[in-house]
Design a protein around this motif. Structure first.
Motif, PDB file in Angstrom:
ATOM      1  N   GLY A 196     -18.927 -32.817 -27.598  1.00 56.12           N
ATOM      2  CA  GLY A 196     -19.754 -33.698 -27.335  1.00 56.12           C
ATOM      3  C   GLY A 196     -20.589 -34.731 -28.170  1.00 56.12           C
ATOM      4  O   GLY A 196     -20.228 -35.726 -28.185  1.00 56.12           O
ATOM      5  N   ILE A 197     -20.459 -34.141 -29.830  1.00 52.22           N
ATOM      6  CA  ILE A 197     -21.398 -35.209 -30.418  1.00 52.22           C
ATOM      7  C   ILE A 197     -20.507 -35.330 -31.580  1.00 52.22           C
ATOM      8  O   ILE A 197     -20.922 -37.218 -31.310  1.00 52.22           O
ATOM      9  CB  ILE A 197     -22.284 -34.194 -31.604  1.00 52.22           C
ATOM     10  N   SER A 198     -19.201 -35.166 -31.653  1.00 47.76           N
ATOM     11  CA  SER A 198     -18.520 -36.643 -31.891  1.00 47.76           C
ATOM     12  C   SER A 198     -18.035 -37.443 -30.824  1.00 47.76           C
ATOM     13  O   SER A 198     -17.918 -38.921 -31.390  1.00 47.76           O
ATOM     14  CB  SER A 198     -16.520 -35.806 -31.565  1.00 47.76           C
ATOM     15  N   GLU A 199     -18.366 -37.301 -29.582  1.00 50.14           N
ATOM     16  CA  GLU A 199     -18.438 -38.435 -29.055  1.00 50.14           C
ATOM     17  C   GLU A 199     -19.117 -39.408 -28.717  1.00 50.14           C
ATOM     18  O   GLU A 199     -18.941 -40.200 -28.481  1.00 50.14           O
ATOM     19  CB  GLU A 199     -17.878 -37.858 -27.479  1.00 50.14           C
ATOM     20  N   ILE A 200     -20.166 -38.877 -29.204  1.00 48.54           N
ATOM     21  CA  ILE A 200     -21.079 -39.853 -29.252  1.00 48.54           C
ATOM     22  C   ILE A 200     -21.149 -40.784 -30.464  1.00 48.54           C
ATOM     23  O   ILE A 200     -21.440 -41.687 -30.340  1.00 48.54           O
ATOM     24  CB  ILE A 200     -22.502 -39.082 -29.008  1.00 48.54           C
ATOM     25  N   ILE A 201     -21.130 -39.891 -31.374  1.00 50.71           N
ATOM     26  CA  ILE A 201     -20.865 -40.623 -33.119  1.00 50.71           C
ATOM     27  C   ILE A 201     -19.701 -41.867 -32.625  1.00 50.71           C
ATOM     28  O   ILE A 201     -19.952 -43.087 -33.147  1.00 50.71           O
ATOM     29  CB  ILE A 201     -20.495 -39.945 -34.145  1.00 50.71           C
ATOM     30  N   VAL A 202     -18.564 -41.903 -31.986  1.00 48.30           N
ATOM     31  CA  VAL A 202     -17.499 -42.950 -31.394  1.00 48.30           C
ATOM     32  C   VAL A 202     -17.876 -43.507 -30.734  1.00 48.30           C
ATOM     33  O   VAL A 202     -18.117 -44.608 -30.347  1.00 48.30           O
ATOM     34  CB  VAL A 202     -16.604 -42.071 -31.408  1.00 48.30           C
ATOM     35  N   ALA A 203     -18.862 -43.417 -29.486  1.00 49.55           N
ATOM     36  CA  ALA A 203     -20.095 -43.845 -28.637  1.00 49.55           C
ATOM     37  C   ALA A 203     -20.431 -45.344 -29.202  1.00 49.55           C
ATOM     38  O   ALA A 203     -20.208 -45.894 -28.921  1.00 49.55           O
ATOM     39  CB  ALA A 203     -20.279 -43.339 -27.639  1.00 49.55           C
ATOM     40  N   ILE A 204     -21.615 -44.278 -29.890  1.00 39.09           N
ATOM     41  CA  ILE A 204     -22.119 -45.470 -30.670  1.00 39.09           C
ATOM     42  C   ILE A 204     -21.490 -46.857 -31.839  1.00 39.09           C
ATOM     43  O   ILE A 204     -21.945 -47.830 -31.468  1.00 39.09           O
ATOM     44  CB  ILE A 204     -23.504 -44.585 -31.802  1.00 39.09           C
ATOM     45  N   ILE A 205     -20.454 -46.450 -32.367  1.00 41.75           N
ATOM     46  CA  ILE A 205     -19.665 -46.348 -33.115  1.00 41.75           C
ATOM     47  C   ILE A 205     -18.621 -47.946 -32.305  1.00 41.75           C
ATOM     48  O   ILE A 205     -19.214 -49.494 -32.959  1.00 41.75           O
ATOM     49  CB  ILE A 205     -18.892 -46.216 -34.207  1.00 41.75           C
ATOM     50  N   LYS A 206     -18.427 -47.744 -31.715  1.00 41.43           N
ATOM     51  CA  LYS A 206     -17.526 -48.478 -30.330  1.00 41.43           C
ATOM     52  C   LYS A 206     -18.694 -49.749 -29.901  1.00 41.43           C
ATOM     53  O   LYS A 206     -18.359 -50.907 -29.430  1.00 41.43           O
ATOM     54  CB  LYS A 206     -16.766 -48.239 -28.659  1.00 41.43           C
TER      55      LYS A 206
END
Length: 432
Positions: A196-206
């Motif tokens: 979940g935290i990995s997806e949050i990081i990628v969503a912020i970067i996108k």
């Protein structure tokens, strides 16, 4: 070196040489370079899972942070974007940090009860409102400045190799924050939390275009090696290659890839040596003892949570380093390409097939799985062409099979994983 290890190393070498002779040396070097990066990634995951039994399936987020470091360090600053909203953005970020610090101070200074909770809620709501009042106009101004070519603040314009340790540090910092919260969870909950935290990081970067240009990508990152066009324009290089019967265009591409190979191989060998020294040290024996029986290790006075945090941070830092290396090799930062299948599942297959807990096994598994991942599609398409040639070019079923050749990768990875787990669950090179 045992016979099995020597055989597998020879097999990897033979696969790369066959690719060079049958396809081209450019293709073989592309596979080799990405195999080196994948091996670094596999080492990071193996340290977490093989050493300490930490089930981290948020690898993609740490890889993305490593890629982000290349932008922040090596991209030239966009002076116009800084002029339109840079200072206001820094003010907003500083105010946001001050709001969080103020909340921590309130929590610690006020006595437990309704007053503390009410003061904390009021402080956070007011701080967030003021933060957005400062932040939103700054972001709009930055993203609106020459949006087609820029639309972000850029970086520091430094050599890109400096971004590699910075990427490792970013990933390590994120892992520390995650680990302080999530490492107390059971293994399955830890996996869910890291994903979940990995997806949050990628969503912020996108989505934070002011920081990374989002899905518009950042291209033209500087290189630590020469450019092909510079070599082709060098009279000495062209003459040197011509006297040996090589075309300058092809030779320049191969030389550049060999330069990347030298840098990546140096990093991989250094990490492998350090990982082996750590594994054989008292620290490594303690970590493996914790993996085997946490209760017994705690009874002997070992701080299990602290050791888990150390291993989690260390493995994540290596993943961040690999992410910076990968973005450097690509020459561009593409947030849309960070998919769990490539950056999490495939890396786990490499570690499991190679042999979790064995550093050399993780490296060999990375090369084998990456080679299969790349080559199975063209080989599968060729086999489909050969096996269905009798159907005719206009046959619907034949056309469908040929168009579906790309899915051979997923099918093959699943079959390999199933066979390894069924017949050799400890991997090709089991942990000693």
């Amino acid at each position: 070196m045992r016979l099995r290890e020597a055989f597998l190393l020879a097999l990897v070498t033979a696969c790369l040489l066959a690719s060079g002779f049958i396809q081209s040396w450019n293709v073989a070097l592309v596979i080799f370079n990405m195999g080196l990066v994948s091996a670094v990634l596999a080492l990071g995951v193996n340290i977490q899972w093989g050493y300490a039994g930490l089930f981290n399936i948020g690898v993609m987020g740490f890889v993305a942070l490593g890629g982000l470091a290349t932008i922040l360090i090596s991209s030239p600053p966009v002076s116009g974007a800084w002029a339109t909203g840079g200072l206001r953005l820094l003010l907003a970020l500083a105010f946001g940090a001050a709001t969080l610090l103020g909340a921590a101070v309130l929590w610690r200074s006020l006595p437990k009860g309704f007053l503390r909770s009410a003061a904390l809620v009021v402080e956070l709501i007011a701080g967030f409102a003021i933060y957005r009042w400062i932040f939103d106009p700054a972001v709009s101004a930055i993203e609106g400045f020459n949006a087609v070519e820029d639309g972000f603040l850029g970086g520091f314009g430094l050599p890109i190799l400096i971004a590699w340790p910075i990427g490792a540090a970013l990933a390590a910092g994120a892992a520390y924050l995650i680990g302080k919260v999530a490492l107390g969870l059971r293994s399955d909950y830890l996996a869910i939390a890291t994903l979940g935290i990995s997806e949050i990081i990628v969503a912020i970067i996108k989505n934070e275009d002011w920081l990374t240009r989002g899905v518009k990508n950042v291209a033209g990152l500087p290189r630590p090696v020469p450019y092909e066009i510079d070599l082709q324009n060098s009279a000495g290089f062209v003459e040197f290659m011509a006297t040996r019967g090589f075309d300058a265009v092809t030779a320049s591409s191969i030389v550049v890839k060999l330069c990347y190979s030298g840098i990546f191989l140096t990093v991989l060998l250094g990490l492998y040596w350090l990982a082996q020294m750590a594994l054989k040290s008292p620290w490594g024996r303690m970590v493996r003892a914790i993996r085997e029986n946490e209760t017994a290790a705690e009874a002997m006075g070992k701080d299990v949570t602290r050791r888990h945090l150390q291993v989690f941070v260390l493995g994540s830092a290596i993943c961040g380093l690999a992410g910076a290396m990968m973005t450097t090799l690509d020459g561009q930062f593409t947030p849309g390409s960070y998919q769990p299948l490539r950056y999490t599942f495939l890396i786990w297959v490499m570690v499991i097939v190679g042999g979790s807990g064995n550093n050399l096994g993780a490296i060999i598994g990375a090369f084998l799985i990456w080679f299969i991942w790349i080559e199975v599609e063209p080989v599968g398409r060729a086999l489909i062409h050969f096996g269905t040639v009798w159907m005719g070019d206009d046959n619907t079923f034949r056309t469908h099979l040929i168009a579906s050749a790309a899915h051979m990768r997923f099918l093959t990875m699943g079959i390999i994983l199933l066979f390894v787990l069924r017949f050799n669950p400890r991997g090709l090179i089991p942990e000693r």
